[in-house]
Design an enzyme around this catalytic site. Structure first.
Site, PDB file in Angstrom:
ATOM      1  N   GLU A  83       0.843  -1.193   0.000  1.00 37.54           N
ATOM      2  CA  GLU A  83       0.000   0.000   0.000  1.00 37.54           C
ATOM      3  C   GLU A  83       0.878   1.243   0.000  1.00 37.54           C
ATOM      4  OE1 GLU A  83      -3.906  -0.736   2.664  1.00 37.54           O
ATOM      5  OE2 GLU A  83      -2.022  -0.822   3.752  1.00 37.54           O
ATOM      6  N   LYS A 143       2.158   4.554   1.639  1.00 33.02           N
ATOM      7  CA  LYS A 143       2.269   5.097   2.995  1.00 33.02           C
ATOM      8  C   LYS A 143       2.009   6.595   2.918  1.00 33.02           C
ATOM      9  CE  LYS A 143       4.949   5.064   7.216  1.00 33.02           C
ATOM     10  NZ  LYS A 143       4.356   6.330   7.660  1.00 33.02           N
ATOM     11  N   ARG A 164      -2.887   9.324  11.801  1.00 31.89           N
ATOM     12  CA  ARG A 164      -3.733   8.139  11.968  1.00 31.89           C
ATOM     13  C   ARG A 164      -5.088   8.548  12.527  1.00 31.89           C
ATOM     14  NH1 ARG A 164      -1.386   2.954  12.690  1.00 31.89           N
ATOM     15  NH2 ARG A 164      -2.998   1.362  12.399  1.00 31.89           N
ATOM     16  N   ARG A 185      -4.550   8.537  16.914  1.00 35.91           N
ATOM     17  CA  ARG A 185      -3.742   7.364  17.268  1.00 35.91           C
ATOM     18  C   ARG A 185      -3.694   7.166  18.773  1.00 35.91           C
ATOM     19  NH1 ARG A 185       2.293   5.893  15.214  1.00 35.91           N
ATOM     20  NH2 ARG A 185       3.076   4.917  17.096  1.00 35.91           N
ATOM     21  N   GLU A 189      -6.012   7.028   7.550  1.00 38.57           N
ATOM     22  CA  GLU A 189      -5.130   8.180   7.681  1.00 38.57           C
ATOM     23  C   GLU A 189      -5.872   9.429   7.224  1.00 38.57           C
ATOM     24  OE1 GLU A 189      -0.694   8.661   8.442  1.00 38.57           O
ATOM     25  OE2 GLU A 189      -2.096   7.008   8.648  1.00 38.57           O
ATOM     26  N   PHE A 204      -7.650   2.222   5.209  1.00 34.53           N
ATOM     27  CA  PHE A 204      -6.865   1.059   4.799  1.00 34.53           C
ATOM     28  C   PHE A 204      -7.208  -0.221   5.565  1.00 34.53           C
ATOM     29  CE2 PHE A 204      -3.972   3.677   7.517  1.00 34.53           C
ATOM     30  CZ  PHE A 204      -3.930   2.853   8.641  1.00 34.53           C
ATOM     31  N   ARG A 246       3.256  -3.754  17.694  1.00 36.64           N
ATOM     32  CA  ARG A 246       4.196  -3.381  16.633  1.00 36.64           C
ATOM     33  C   ARG A 246       4.960  -4.647  16.258  1.00 36.64           C
ATOM     34  NH1 ARG A 246       6.220   1.620  15.246  1.00 36.64           N
ATOM     35  NH2 ARG A 246       5.664   2.563  17.250  1.00 36.64           N
ATOM     36  N   LYS A 296       6.977  -0.901   7.489  1.00 37.86           N
ATOM     37  CA  LYS A 296       7.004   0.377   6.772  1.00 37.86           C
ATOM     38  C   LYS A 296       8.366   0.529   6.106  1.00 37.86           C
ATOM     39  CE  LYS A 296       7.936   2.825  11.131  1.00 37.86           C
ATOM     40  NZ  LYS A 296       7.492   3.920  12.027  1.00 37.86           N
TER      41      LYS A 296
END
Length: 561
Positions: free
Chosen positions: A253, A255, A260, A275, A304, A344, A421, A427
């Site tokens: 995708e 970025k 967020r 976020r 986003e 997303f 995470r 990323k």
């Protein structure tokens, strides 16, 4: 539960080094908490309200110092508190050194607990809730009075932990993992069930009570609730090779260089969360309108918010920050900077029974459901699923040409894991990774910059998650205007000053670039940043979501490969 009992447990936990012993003590605390379990589960982490709550205590260091000095009597003022803090570096130690109930001024350090123990955990929680509710003219005075009333009833030990609690600095080594494990141990339920319930509810008190009162089945039955935010799934740095070696094929995708946003829509109301689970609905009316007109409810969408120019091209990240969290002049700023939604992921979607949680569904299925609930396809991320590195490179080149930040690589088969995470989202940026670090100190500038803070001490979160370790100083990359604005931003969080050096409460997060991470004995983390440079203020982050020492160690190790 008496607040004194809570403080005794906190002292025992603070004196314990071994992780297993900490978990055992927290479990014992939970078992003894009775009807105060929900509050105790937050207090032990230094939280007054649930993480998803919009209620904030909003107490700065100076307000706390004023309340403490008033409780200590006429011979002590806020300057005395600051001076003592400069010596100890711990507001808890300072508060514990004051003869509060006796109103006789500064007591010797290590003073005893001679006052009557009248405070209860529920009583403290109620008073802090009243303090948080104070608003309007005279609210600061009201907050001081309420906090003074609490300190005035404290024993030395109680004052130690109350002062830390109200400033969000419990510092007893209890992180989220310890609380999770303690809930499982105290109430004989599987750790995995507790972890799952925490992921969907983001409420430690609720999960602890559910585990105690109803057991594993009730934990397993907990689900997402439209209108209650959950922690965002996070990505770590990685390469195309990492992705293809691990997953064989990757979902690729764009970025986006935005902020967020988590979208909750029940068919009547749209609520937008940042976020950090802060309600930002009022700041982004065009997103509310878009969701109302283009999205099928009930739904929870991850995406986003991206600032765009008249042609729809993305604007720099700093532009979205001018809109995010804005409470005044929203309409005027909307005319200046427009915001678009780039969705997303889909965490919850309509079903025959009303709504269905999708956390356990693979990403490819969640994205398919996302396309089905959002009518405007341009607002849904384009996804390329491929095992061809050349195709990924071409996709990345297109993203960069479009003014975007780079690409995301996702495991098509992975579930959505809130707050994690892990290695299922990577990323990839063309530039060296930056770090999001907390300002914990500063130095006044020199020459024409003598009136502003010019150098900033940076810290990463420690392994326990409730403290900070220094990693370097940054003074490069800031304009005079940015220095002035950052100095103003930090001023309410100044705890003490000693000559040019300023001690600052952890509150502001900076994105910092660097050339290299080096081992160094100069800073408490054991690392130092080579040629650090300021990139931006991370308005969308708090100290609890800043980068950890673990990430610093991982980046340092990657440099050696």
């Amino acid at each position: 539960m008496k607040f004194g009992s809570f403080a005794t447990f906190a002292a025992d936990i603070e004196a314990t080094d071994a992780d297993l012993d900490v978990v055992a003590l927290v479990a014992e605390l939970f078992d003894a908490a009775d009807s105060d379990l929900d509050v105790v589960a937050r207090f032990v982490q230094g939280r007054v309200f649930p993480a998803h709550s919009e209620t904030k205590l909003d107490i700065g260091p100076q307000l706390c110092y004023t309340a403490l000095s008033r409780a200590a009597g006429r011979n002590v003022d806020a300057d005395d508190i600051e001076a003592r803090l400069a010596e100890t570096g711990d507001i808890g130690a300072v508060a514990g050194s004051l003869d509060l109930g006796g109103q006789t001024g500064l007591a010797a350090f290590g003073g005893g607990d001679d006052h009557a123990d009248g405070l209860t955990v529920s009583g403290v929680a109620d008073e802090l809730a009243a303090l948080a509710a104070a608003a309007g003219d005279g609210s600061q005075s009201e907050k001081v009075t309420l906090l003074f009333g609490l300190f005035n009833q404290c024993t030395s030990r109680e004052a130690r932990y109350l002062a830390r609690l109200v400033l969000g600095e419990m510092r007893i080594g209890v992180g989220e993992g310890a609380v999770r494990d303690a809930i499982a141990e105290a109430f004989d339920v599987p750790t995995a069930a507790v972890q799952r319930a925490l992921q969907v509810s983001n409420d430690y008190g609720l999960v602890a009570e559910t585990a105690r009162d109803s057991g594993t089945d009730a934990l397993d039955a907990m689900g997402l609730e439209v209108g209650r935010p959950v922690q965002a799934m996070l990505a770590q740095a990685g390469t195309v090779t990492d992705a293809l070696d691990e997953w064989h094929e990757a979902a690729v995708e764009t970025k986006f260089d935005g902020a967020r946003v988590q979208v909750h829509y029940d068919g009547d109301d749209v609520v937008l969360y940042s976020r950090n689970m802060e309600n930002v609905t009022g700041a982004l009316p065009e997103l509310v309108e878009f969701v109302e007109n283009n999205v099928t409810a009930p739904v929870i969408i991850d995406g986003e918010a991206v600032a765009a120019d008249e042609d729809g091209d993305p604007l720099p990240f700093q532009e979205i920050l001018k809109r995010f969290r804005r409470k005044h002049d929203v309409a005027a700023m909307r005319e200046e900077i427009s915001v678009e939604l780039h969705a997303f992921d889909c965490l919850h979607a309509p079903s025959a029974d009303g709504g269905e949680d999708l956390l356990d569904a693979p990403f490819s299925d969640r994205h398919r459901r996302l396309r089905s609930v959002v009518d405007d396809a341009s607002a849904v991320s384009e996804v390329l699923v491929t095992d061809d590195a050349d195709e990924i490179a071409a996709f990345e080149a297109t993203a960069l040409e479009g003014g975007h930040e780079g690409i995301m690589l996702k495991n098509p088969a992975a579930p959505y894991t809130p707050g994690d995470r892990g290695k299922d989202w990577l990323k990839r940026k063309p530039d060296v990774e930056t770090l999001d670090l907390v300002v914990t100190g500063a130095e006044w500038g020199e020459g024409r910059r003598a009136s502003v803070l010019g150098t900033f001490l940076l810290s990463a979160r420690d392994a326990a998650g409730d403290g900070f370790e220094t990693i370097g100083k940054v003074a490069t990359g800031l304009t005079d205007e940015e220095l002035a604005a950052l100095s103003d931003r930090l001023e309410p969080h100044v705890r003490s000053e000693d000559g040019q050096t300023v001690d600052i409460e952890p509150a502001v997060v900076l994105e910092v670039g660097y050339e290299e991470i080096q081992a160094s004995p100069t800073y408490s983390s054991g690392y130092a940043l080579r040629f650090p440079r300021f990139v931006s203020v991370r308005e969308d982050k708090t100290p609890t979501t800043a980068d950890t020492i673990e990430r610093v160690e991982r980046l340092a190790a990657q440099q050696q490969q």
